[in-house]
Design a protein around this motif. Structure first.
Motif, mmCIF file in Angstrom:
data_model
loop_
_atom_site.group_PDB
_atom_site.id
_atom_site.type_symbol
_atom_site.label_atom_id
_atom_site.label_comp_id
_atom_site.label_asym_id
_atom_site.label_seq_id
_atom_site.Cartn_x
_atom_site.Cartn_y
_atom_site.Cartn_z
ATOM 1 N N HIS A 69 0.834 -1.211 0.000
ATOM 2 C CA HIS A 69 0.000 0.000 0.000
ATOM 3 C C HIS A 69 0.864 1.256 0.000
ATOM 4 O O HIS A 69 0.495 2.264 -0.616
ATOM 5 C CB HIS A 69 -0.961 -0.016 1.184
ATOM 6 C CG HIS A 69 -2.140 -0.915 0.977
ATOM 7 N ND1 HIS A 69 -3.324 -0.485 0.413
ATOM 8 C CD2 HIS A 69 -2.298 -2.242 1.217
ATOM 9 C CE1 HIS A 69 -4.176 -1.498 0.338
ATOM 10 N NE2 HIS A 69 -3.574 -2.579 0.818
ATOM 11 N N LEU A 70 2.009 1.196 0.659
ATOM 12 C CA LEU A 70 2.912 2.352 0.631
ATOM 13 C C LEU A 70 3.527 2.522 -0.755
ATOM 14 O O LEU A 70 3.625 3.648 -1.266
ATOM 15 C CB LEU A 70 4.013 2.186 1.674
ATOM 16 C CG LEU A 70 5.008 3.353 1.773
ATOM 17 C CD1 LEU A 70 4.288 4.652 2.118
ATOM 18 C CD2 LEU A 70 6.090 3.049 2.801
ATOM 19 N N LEU A 71 3.909 1.425 -1.388
ATOM 20 C CA LEU A 71 4.460 1.507 -2.741
ATOM 21 C C LEU A 71 3.404 2.005 -3.728
ATOM 22 O O LEU A 71 3.702 2.792 -4.632
ATOM 23 C CB LEU A 71 5.002 0.146 -3.169
ATOM 24 C CG LEU A 71 6.259 -0.328 -2.418
ATOM 25 C CD1 LEU A 71 6.553 -1.783 -2.752
ATOM 26 C CD2 LEU A 71 7.454 0.561 -2.761
ATOM 27 N N ALA A 72 2.163 1.550 -3.563
ATOM 28 C CA ALA A 72 1.085 2.034 -4.425
ATOM 29 C C ALA A 72 0.866 3.529 -4.233
ATOM 30 O O ALA A 72 0.614 4.264 -5.196
ATOM 31 C CB ALA A 72 -0.202 1.265 -4.143
ATOM 32 N N PHE A 73 0.966 3.992 -2.987
ATOM 33 C CA PHE A 73 0.833 5.427 -2.715
ATOM 34 C C PHE A 73 1.904 6.201 -3.478
ATOM 35 O O PHE A 73 1.613 7.223 -4.125
ATOM 36 C CB PHE A 73 0.963 5.686 -1.213
ATOM 37 C CG PHE A 73 0.950 7.142 -0.844
ATOM 38 C CD1 PHE A 73 -0.246 7.802 -0.624
ATOM 39 C CD2 PHE A 73 2.142 7.853 -0.715
ATOM 40 C CE1 PHE A 73 -0.257 9.155 -0.290
ATOM 41 C CE2 PHE A 73 2.133 9.205 -0.376
ATOM 42 C CZ PHE A 73 0.930 9.856 -0.168
ATOM 43 N N ALA A 74 3.147 5.734 -3.404
ATOM 44 C CA ALA A 74 4.236 6.428 -4.093
ATOM 45 C C ALA A 74 4.065 6.384 -5.603
ATOM 46 O O ALA A 74 4.367 7.356 -6.306
ATOM 47 C CB ALA A 74 5.573 5.811 -3.687
ATOM 48 N N ALA A 75 3.570 5.256 -6.113
ATOM 49 C CA ALA A 75 3.376 5.126 -7.562
ATOM 50 C C ALA A 75 2.244 6.017 -8.047
ATOM 51 O O ALA A 75 2.356 6.706 -9.074
ATOM 52 C CB ALA A 75 3.105 3.665 -7.922
ATOM 53 N N ASN A 76 1.125 6.019 -7.335
ATOM 54 C CA ASN A 76 0.000 6.861 -7.741
ATOM 55 C C ASN A 76 0.286 8.340 -7.543
ATOM 56 O O ASN A 76 -0.378 9.186 -8.148
ATOM 57 C CB ASN A 76 -1.258 6.443 -6.972
ATOM 58 C CG ASN A 76 -1.886 5.185 -7.528
ATOM 59 O OD1 ASN A 76 -2.199 5.121 -8.705
ATOM 60 N ND2 ASN A 76 -2.044 4.170 -6.681
ATOM 61 N N SER A 77 1.283 8.657 -6.723
ATOM 62 C CA SER A 77 1.728 10.043 -6.564
ATOM 63 C C SER A 77 2.726 10.438 -7.642
ATOM 64 O O SER A 77 3.189 11.589 -7.671
ATOM 65 C CB SER A 77 2.361 10.232 -5.177
ATOM 66 O OG SER A 77 1.433 9.957 -4.148
ATOM 67 N N GLY A 78 3.076 9.491 -8.522
ATOM 68 C CA GLY A 78 3.982 9.785 -9.626
ATOM 69 C C GLY A 78 5.451 9.743 -9.270
ATOM 70 O O GLY A 78 6.289 10.193 -10.060
ATOM 71 N N LEU A 79 5.808 9.153 -8.121
ATOM 72 C CA LEU A 79 7.204 9.107 -7.711
ATOM 73 C C LEU A 79 7.926 7.870 -8.237
ATOM 74 O O LEU A 79 9.064 7.964 -8.698
ATOM 75 C CB LEU A 79 7.313 9.153 -6.185
ATOM 76 C CG LEU A 79 8.737 9.074 -5.628
ATOM 77 C CD1 LEU A 79 9.534 10.324 -6.003
ATOM 78 C CD2 LEU A 79 8.717 8.897 -4.101
ATOM 79 N N ILE A 80 7.297 6.704 -8.144
ATOM 80 C CA ILE A 80 7.943 5.455 -8.523
ATOM 81 C C ILE A 80 7.097 4.677 -9.512
ATOM 82 O O ILE A 80 5.940 5.016 -9.773
ATOM 83 C CB ILE A 80 8.233 4.556 -7.293
ATOM 84 C CG1 ILE A 80 6.912 4.027 -6.704
ATOM 85 C CG2 ILE A 80 9.037 5.310 -6.245
ATOM 86 C CD1 ILE A 80 7.097 2.957 -5.642
ATOM 87 N N CYS A 81 7.669 3.616 -10.054
ATOM 88 C CA CYS A 81 6.945 2.639 -10.857
ATOM 89 C C CYS A 81 7.694 1.319 -10.730
ATOM 90 O O CYS A 81 8.744 1.259 -10.094
ATOM 91 C CB CYS A 81 6.836 3.074 -12.323
ATOM 92 S SG CYS A 81 8.430 3.170 -13.187
ATOM 93 N N ARG A 82 7.164 0.276 -11.333
ATOM 94 C CA ARG A 82 7.890 -0.986 -11.359
ATOM 95 C C ARG A 82 9.053 -0.874 -12.336
ATOM 96 O O ARG A 82 8.951 -0.244 -13.396
ATOM 97 C CB ARG A 82 6.954 -2.117 -11.806
ATOM 98 C CG ARG A 82 5.952 -2.546 -10.749
ATOM 99 C CD ARG A 82 6.464 -3.657 -9.863
ATOM 100 N NE ARG A 82 6.610 -4.883 -10.628
ATOM 101 C CZ ARG A 82 5.641 -5.795 -10.774
ATOM 102 N NH1 ARG A 82 4.466 -5.604 -10.194
ATOM 103 N NH2 ARG A 82 5.847 -6.885 -11.478
ATOM 104 N N GLY A 83 10.171 -1.503 -11.980
ATOM 105 C CA GLY A 83 11.342 -1.515 -12.843
ATOM 106 C C GLY A 83 11.552 -2.887 -13.461
ATOM 107 O O GLY A 83 10.595 -3.644 -13.626
#
Length: 360
Positions: free
Chosen positions: A171-185
């Motif tokens: 859920h924390l990773l999803a938060f960062a991804a939906n905030s435009g900070l990260i994605c899957r590599g």
């Protein structure tokens, strides 16, 4: 307004999805009818493909392409020609890099709002999430790609302590991804996911996020090209947008869409596409295939009597056999499991599909 039969609606959707011919041999990009020969083109054919797991995502591309192999999909992921992140309905999708910013501009805020209560239940407060965002920007700097466990370990050194065995990390990773900070590599050994900074991963493709109206326009245009004929309600079910947002998005592209009638309803599809007789109807589809996830109801393509064979619960969608747009069975590891006895005439076609899947 032209009225369509059930067979015509099914066939138009099959063709729009790039499933009009034998996998690896023919296909459709949804308009011109030519086969998808690159991974991004195959992904665009479905607007995006489900990518919770790497294996099913590869097979979804196989079904919509010509001349590609699994290694080509992995290479496209590693080169960021296609990118995985949380998008439609808050699930991980693989999307063409030129669509990512537009989709994320619309769906990121929607997913963040939808997951807020669950984050609070997990103890992921706004203050903790803010600290995590700052920490992730440092941890993943310099092009680093880390697994979930590696990220959790390094977050602890930045005063962000979460339990790896709980639901806090995803859920924390999803938060960062939906905030435009990260994605899957790139995937690690045995397809283990890694995570990267979005801007760094996209490299030369990095651009300022589009405005919301542009994002809605791109999302709706991609949807109806891939899933039409469909209703606004279907678009809302696929995207996870509210009814109001879905109507607003469709209004932005309505001039490019034609209305057709089916079963007392008005459906939308791109102008200039006419029904045609089905060709090469025998297809094998991957788990979570977009063809089964693009509309609110599956009754047009799946007999409710067999629905539990395809979706037994928990969001799992089985690998399916498709015959002229209808789901007629499931399959596993080279073995067909039809709902009913198959006609002898189709046996050769099904075996060809199994062989093509194995070759891929």
């Amino acid at each position: 307004m032209r009225s369509l039969s059930a067979d015509e609606v099914r066939w138009l959707r099959v063709r729009a999805q790039g499933l009009a011919g034998s996998a690896g041999e023919t296909g459709s990009t949804g308009s011109a009818g030519s086969a998808a020969r690159t991974v991004p083109d195959a992904v665009r054919t479905a607007a995006a493909v489900q990518a919770q797991a790497a294996g099913p995502a590869r097979l979804q591309i196989w079904s919509r392409s010509r001349g590609l192999r699994a290694a080509d999909v992995d290479a496209a992921v590693a080169e960021a020609a296609v990118v995985r992140t949380w998008l439609m309905r808050g699930t991980i999708h693989l999307v063409a890099v030129d669509d990512l910013r537009a989709f994320l501009a619309v769906l990121g805020p929607v997913n963040l709002r939808a997951d807020r209560r669950r984050r609070e239940q997990l103890g992921l407060t706004e203050a903790l999430c803010a600290r995590a965002m700052d920490a992730l920007a440092e941890i993943l700097a310099g092009g680093r790609a880390l697994t979930r466990a590696e990220i959790v370990a390094e977050l602890a050194g930045h005063d962000v302590v979460i339990d790896l065995k709980s639901q806090q990390p995803p859920h924390l990773l999803a938060f960062a991804a939906n905030s435009g900070l990260i994605c899957r590599g790139p995937d690690g050994a045995r397809d283990e996911p890694t995570y990267v900074l979005l801007d760094g991963w996209l490299g030369s493709a990095t651009a300022a996020p589009p405005d919301r109206e542009s994002g809605l326009t791109r999302l709706a245009a991609r949807y109806f090209a891939a899933y039409g004929p469909a209703t606004v309600t279907d678009f809302a079910a696929w995207s996870g947008l509210s009814g109001a947002d879905s109507n607003a998005a469709v209004d932005l592209v309505r001039d490019s869409l034609a209305e057709v009638a089916y079963d007392g309803r008005r459906l939308l599809m791109p102008h200039g596409i006419e029904p045609a007789p089905p060709q090469c109807p025998h297809r094998l589809l991957a788990r979570f295939d977009p063809y089964l996830l693009g509309h609110r109801s599956r009754e047009l393509i799946l007999d409710p009597a067999f629905a539990k064979r395809v979706n037994a619960g928990g969001g799992m969608i089985a690998q399916t056999m498709l015959d002229a747009g209808r789901v007629v069975g499931t399959w596993k590891a080279g073995r067909l499991e039809p709902f009913q006895d198959l006609p002898a005439a189709g046996a050769e076609a099904w075996q060809a599909e199994l062989a093509a899947a194995a070759a891929f």
